[in-house]
Motif scaffolding. Structure first.
Motif, PDB file in Angstrom:
ATOM      1  N   ALA A 245       8.796   6.721  -4.663  1.00 47.76           N
ATOM      2  CA  ALA A 245       9.895   6.358  -5.564  1.00 47.76           C
ATOM      3  C   ALA A 245      10.888   5.435  -4.863  1.00 47.76           C
ATOM      4  O   ALA A 245      11.754   4.851  -5.513  1.00 47.76           O
ATOM      5  N   VAL A 246      10.778   5.333  -3.535  1.00 44.07           N
ATOM      6  CA  VAL A 246      11.627   4.413  -2.773  1.00 44.07           C
ATOM      7  C   VAL A 246      10.736   3.462  -1.973  1.00 44.07           C
ATOM      8  O   VAL A 246       9.607   3.797  -1.627  1.00 44.07           O
ATOM      9  N   TRP A 247      11.265   2.262  -1.728  1.00 46.62           N
ATOM     10  CA  TRP A 247      10.546   1.258  -0.930  1.00 46.62           C
ATOM     11  C   TRP A 247       9.150   1.028  -1.509  1.00 46.62           C
ATOM     12  O   TRP A 247       8.149   0.908  -0.793  1.00 46.62           O
ATOM     13  N   THR A 248       9.096   0.944  -2.853  1.00 47.04           N
ATOM     14  CA  THR A 248       7.818   0.960  -3.559  1.00 47.04           C
ATOM     15  C   THR A 248       6.971  -0.271  -3.285  1.00 47.04           C
ATOM     16  O   THR A 248       5.735  -0.173  -3.204  1.00 47.04           O
ATOM     17  N   THR A 249       7.595  -1.439  -3.109  1.00 52.30           N
ATOM     18  CA  THR A 249       6.786  -2.628  -2.823  1.00 52.30           C
ATOM     19  C   THR A 249       6.043  -2.465  -1.497  1.00 52.30           C
ATOM     20  O   THR A 249       4.922  -2.949  -1.347  1.00 52.30           O
ATOM     21  N   LYS A 250       6.645  -1.771  -0.552  1.00 56.21           N
ATOM     22  CA  LYS A 250       5.984  -1.523   0.736  1.00 56.21           C
ATOM     23  C   LYS A 250       4.824  -0.540   0.576  1.00 56.21           C
ATOM     24  O   LYS A 250       3.825  -0.617   1.293  1.00 56.21           O
ATOM     25  N   ALA A 251       4.958   0.388  -0.374  1.00 58.77           N
ATOM     26  CA  ALA A 251       3.854   1.307  -0.659  1.00 58.77           C
ATOM     27  C   ALA A 251       2.667   0.538  -1.237  1.00 58.77           C
ATOM     28  O   ALA A 251       1.510   0.813  -0.892  1.00 58.77           O
ATOM     29  N   VAL A 252       2.958  -0.429  -2.112  1.00 58.27           N
ATOM     30  CA  VAL A 252       1.900  -1.258  -2.690  1.00 58.27           C
ATOM     31  C   VAL A 252       1.196  -2.050  -1.591  1.00 58.27           C
ATOM     32  O   VAL A 252      -0.044  -2.121  -1.538  1.00 58.27           O
ATOM     33  N   GLU A 253       1.980  -2.626  -0.679  1.00 56.21           N
ATOM     34  CA  GLU A 253       1.399  -3.368   0.449  1.00 56.21           C
ATOM     35  C   GLU A 253       0.537  -2.445   1.312  1.00 56.21           C
ATOM     36  O   GLU A 253      -0.555  -2.821   1.755  1.00 56.21           O
ATOM     37  N   LEU A 254       1.044  -1.235   1.564  1.00 57.32           N
ATOM     38  CA  LEU A 254       0.321  -0.273   2.403  1.00 57.32           C
ATOM     39  C   LEU A 254      -1.035   0.074   1.791  1.00 57.32           C
ATOM     40  O   LEU A 254      -2.065   0.059   2.494  1.00 57.32           O
ATOM     41  N   LEU A 255      -1.058   0.415   0.502  1.00 58.32           N
ATOM     42  CA  LEU A 255      -2.327   0.780  -0.124  1.00 58.32           C
ATOM     43  C   LEU A 255      -3.299  -0.388  -0.092  1.00 58.32           C
ATOM     44  O   LEU A 255      -4.495  -0.204   0.174  1.00 58.32           O
ATOM     45  N   ASN A 256      -2.809  -1.597  -0.314  1.00 61.80           N
ATOM     46  CA  ASN A 256      -3.687  -2.770  -0.251  1.00 61.80           C
ATOM     47  C   ASN A 256      -4.262  -2.948   1.150  1.00 61.80           C
ATOM     48  O   ASN A 256      -5.441  -3.278   1.315  1.00 61.80           O
ATOM     49  N   GLU A 257      -3.425  -2.710   2.156  1.00 65.90           N
ATOM     50  CA  GLU A 257      -3.863  -2.823   3.556  1.00 65.90           C
ATOM     51  C   GLU A 257      -4.942  -1.778   3.860  1.00 65.90           C
ATOM     52  O   GLU A 257      -5.950  -2.077   4.512  1.00 65.90           O
ATOM     53  N   ILE A 258      -4.745  -0.563   3.371  1.00 69.14           N
ATOM     54  CA  ILE A 258      -5.720   0.510   3.597  1.00 69.14           C
ATOM     55  C   ILE A 258      -7.027   0.214   2.859  1.00 69.14           C
ATOM     56  O   ILE A 258      -8.124   0.397   3.401  1.00 69.14           O
ATOM     57  N   LYS A 259      -6.916  -0.274   1.629  1.00 70.95           N
ATOM     58  CA  LYS A 259      -8.126  -0.631   0.870  1.00 70.95           C
ATOM     59  C   LYS A 259      -8.923  -1.719   1.588  1.00 70.95           C
ATOM     60  O   LYS A 259     -10.154  -1.683   1.625  1.00 70.95           O
ATOM     61  N   GLN A 260      -8.209  -2.688   2.140  1.00 72.41           N
ATOM     62  CA  GLN A 260      -8.866  -3.774   2.862  1.00 72.41           C
ATOM     63  C   GLN A 260      -9.606  -3.230   4.074  1.00 72.41           C
ATOM     64  O   GLN A 260     -10.753  -3.596   4.336  1.00 72.41           O
TER      65      GLN A 260
END
Length: 354
Positions: A245-260
């Motif tokens: 619920a906080v720093w959500t754009t960084k969470a999106v980046e994190l999941l993309n990094e993990i998926k990669q």
């Protein structure tokens, strides 16, 4: 009421894994809902690239269901309107928190469907008097109305421990499309994963981490179990988290990094695991496990207040405040891990929404 099922495109999106923040409640100094900021939070999650929102959940405060407060339907309605107004060209999951005894849960499921929600995050909290079999019957009843997002809630915040057999039976229920594991316990997480892998519906159920203390490791791990003559693999596809619920754009980046990384397209495993430890340190400051999670909602609010998304950290319960030393802990992690906040994005977002 006819059974509502998840559209194939949304089911595929859910299976691929996405970021789903748990939506907080925006109040003013009088502890009354602040419509402008409530809608602003929804706009922020949409703009951040999140793949959905969970509304009417623990982070939205269970007191919204108190007849004197009566905000459950309001928060669902406003969040749904913001998603519709955004007119997105990408998938976006609207998830409604559902809780209480069977009658209440069925009523909330009907409300969620009426406002176009795709799934119900079905809490098993506060049902200590029911047997596991009675709880399974409740799940089946709700699943006849809305697709169920199961929810393993840790005992320290009102949940309870369930057996492997419970989860094995849970996974067989038609219209259960996902399970959020928020047991904050590796043994109990393992029980759910093993039960789903043993089930005939294992390919139908998307697993989401709610273990805010172990986000990165959960998302990096492949579970493998021998089932009959084969070895079944299952991973957490994404997360439905109060932390996100906080720093959500960084969470999106994190999941993309993990998926990669998981797809073999690069990435540094050690760097990801180290980032996971930093995220857990942040979570300790926000969620206040040192004081049995007393300050978890005010902790989320404090970050949103610092960013300008909320006016203050008021909760419906006036006794729900930061614990002693928690403010200093939030300042510490802000300073220690500047790469984890999305303050720049939020400032740009606020300028655009003026």
């Amino acid at each position: 009421m006819a059974q509502h099922t998840l559209r194939p495109a949304l089911k595929e999106f859910l299976q691929e894994g996405t970021v789903i923040p748990a939506h907080p409640l925006a109040l003013n100094e009088s502890r009354r809902i602040d419509e402008q900021r409530q809608r602003l939070l929804s706009k922020y999650y949409i703009a951040s690239g999140a793949g959905g929102m969970a509304v009417g959940v623990h982070s939205t405060q269970f007191e919204i269901r108190d007849p004197k407060v009566n905000l459950y339907e309001t928060v669902l309605k406003w969040a749904s309107e913001e998603v519709e107004t955004a007119n997105l060209s990408r998938p976006f999951l609207k998830i409604a928190g559902i809780c209480g005894p069977t009658g209440q849960a069925l009523n909330e499921a009907a409300i969620a469907v009426s406002y176009g929600y795709d799934m119900g995050l079905l809490s098993m909290g506060g049902l200590q008097g029911l047997s596991e079999e009675e709880i399974l019957q409740r799940v089946k009843a709700v699943a006849k109305i809305i697709p169920v997002f199961g929810f393993y809630l840790q005992p320290s915040v009102g949940g309870r421990i369930f057996s492997y057999d419970f989860w094995r039976a849970f996974a067989e229920i038609d219209n259960v499309d996902a399970i959020k594991v928020a047991s904050f316990n590796r043994y109990q997480t393992l029980d759910v994963m093993r039960a789903v892998c043993a089930s005939s519906r294992r390919d139908e159920i998307a697993m989401y981490t709610g273990n805010d203390d172990n986000i990165v490791a959960d998302l990096l791990t492949t579970y493998r179990f021998p089932v009959g003559e084969e070895v079944v693999e299952k991973s957490f596809a994404g997360g439905l988290l109060g932390h996100w619920a906080v720093w959500t754009t960084k969470a999106v980046e994190l999941l993309n990094e993990i998926k990669q990384y998981r797809s073999g397209n690069g990435g540094d495993l050690n760097a990801l695991l180290s980032k996971g430890i930093a995220i857990t340190d942040v979570n300790a400051a926000l969620f206040d496990p040192a004081n049995a999670f007393h300050g978890c909602i005010p902790g989320i609010h404090e970050v949103l207040r610092r960013q300008g998304l909320l006016e203050g950290r008021w909760c419906l319960n006036p006794h729900e405040e930061l614990s002693p030393g928690q403010m200093e802990e939030i300042s510490r992690v802000y300073e220690m891990y500047p790469n984890l906040n999305d303050d720049d994005f939020v400032q740009s977002f606020l300028q655009q929404t003026k």
